[in-house]
Enzyme design. Sequence first.
Site, PDB file in Angstrom:
ATOM      1  N   LEU A  28      42.762  46.220  41.644  1.00 40.91           N
ATOM      2  CA  LEU A  28      43.725  45.533  40.788  1.00 40.91           C
ATOM      3  C   LEU A  28      44.981  45.022  41.488  1.00 40.91           C
ATOM      4  CD1 LEU A  28      43.425  47.670  37.545  1.00 40.91           C
ATOM      5  CD2 LEU A  28      42.165  45.635  38.231  1.00 40.91           C
ATOM      6  N   ASP A  57      42.726  35.152  42.388  1.00 46.76           N
ATOM      7  CA  ASP A  57      41.522  34.519  41.816  1.00 46.76           C
ATOM      8  C   ASP A  57      41.394  33.041  42.165  1.00 46.76           C
ATOM      9  OD1 ASP A  57      40.917  36.977  40.587  1.00 46.76           O
ATOM     10  OD2 ASP A  57      42.193  36.487  38.889  1.00 46.76           O
ATOM     11  N   HIS A 102      35.136  38.644  39.967  1.00 51.29           N
ATOM     12  CA  HIS A 102      36.033  38.460  38.818  1.00 51.29           C
ATOM     13  C   HIS A 102      35.189  38.349  37.552  1.00 51.29           C
ATOM     14  CE1 HIS A 102      39.728  37.368  36.807  1.00 51.29           C
ATOM     15  NE2 HIS A 102      39.057  36.409  36.196  1.00 51.29           N
ATOM     16  N   ASN A 133      35.767  38.899  46.353  1.00 56.73           N
ATOM     17  CA  ASN A 133      36.160  39.543  45.099  1.00 56.73           C
ATOM     18  C   ASN A 133      35.153  39.184  44.020  1.00 56.73           C
ATOM     19  OD1 ASN A 133      37.961  40.892  43.205  1.00 56.73           O
ATOM     20  ND2 ASN A 133      38.544  38.864  42.480  1.00 56.73           N
ATOM     21  N   SER A 187      31.746  51.760  39.250  1.00 55.36           N
ATOM     22  CA  SER A 187      30.338  51.469  38.933  1.00 55.36           C
ATOM     23  C   SER A 187      29.773  50.393  39.860  1.00 55.36           C
ATOM     24  CB  SER A 187      30.164  51.075  37.464  1.00 55.36           C
ATOM     25  OG  SER A 187      30.750  49.816  37.197  1.00 55.36           O
ATOM     26  N   ASN A 188      30.579  49.387  40.210  1.00 53.52           N
ATOM     27  CA  ASN A 188      30.101  48.383  41.170  1.00 53.52           C
ATOM     28  C   ASN A 188      29.944  48.982  42.560  1.00 53.52           C
ATOM     29  OD1 ASN A 188      29.597  45.832  39.882  1.00 53.52           O
ATOM     30  ND2 ASN A 188      31.787  45.701  39.467  1.00 53.52           N
TER      31      ASN A 188
END
Length: 192
Positions: free
Chosen positions: A85, A145, A104, A102, A13-14
């Site tokens: 992922l 992250d 998050h 990224n 979707s992104n």
Amino acid sequence: MQQIAVFASGTGSNAARIIDHFRHYPTISIALIVSNKPGAGVLDIAAREGIPTLLIEKEPFFHTDTYVKALHEKHIDLIVLAGFLWKIPETLVRAFPGKIINIHPALLPKFGGKGMYGRFVHEAVIAAAEKETGITIHYVDEQYDHGRPIFQARVPVEPGDTPDTIAKKVQELEHEHLPRIIEEVIHLQNHR
């Protein structure tokens, strides 16, 4: 023309929002969709849009520079992780310094790290009785992250929120902000 590779593991979707945003953009192109899952919905989106795809396998991704070479051959200027992922290996981080971002689904540094993705993040936010959550768009380095934040957006966590309701709020933030932030990052890179 600035070439973007979008890495995604799921429905995409992104990726779809990014593709729409840059569809008629004169200087930025979505050149490649990369996925680690043969049945990922993002591959269907790429096929519909006529965007080349690259299906990556774990062993060469983590232990060779095969995919680094493939990305360089496509003249990729920016890699966007949009629901991807796997941890990005050091060879790729070194080959694209400051050129991997990224998104998050939480306000880093909280709720990041190995295993913190999707529903697991939203469950952790509820378990910690957080009053707000949101998104963090950040540069990627060798740790999960961890890279320098570029942008955060917040939404309240309401009494009665579930992982599903939080996921919906967070996804709305992702769709609203990610394409614009990609554009800003590319403009910044071009003016260095």
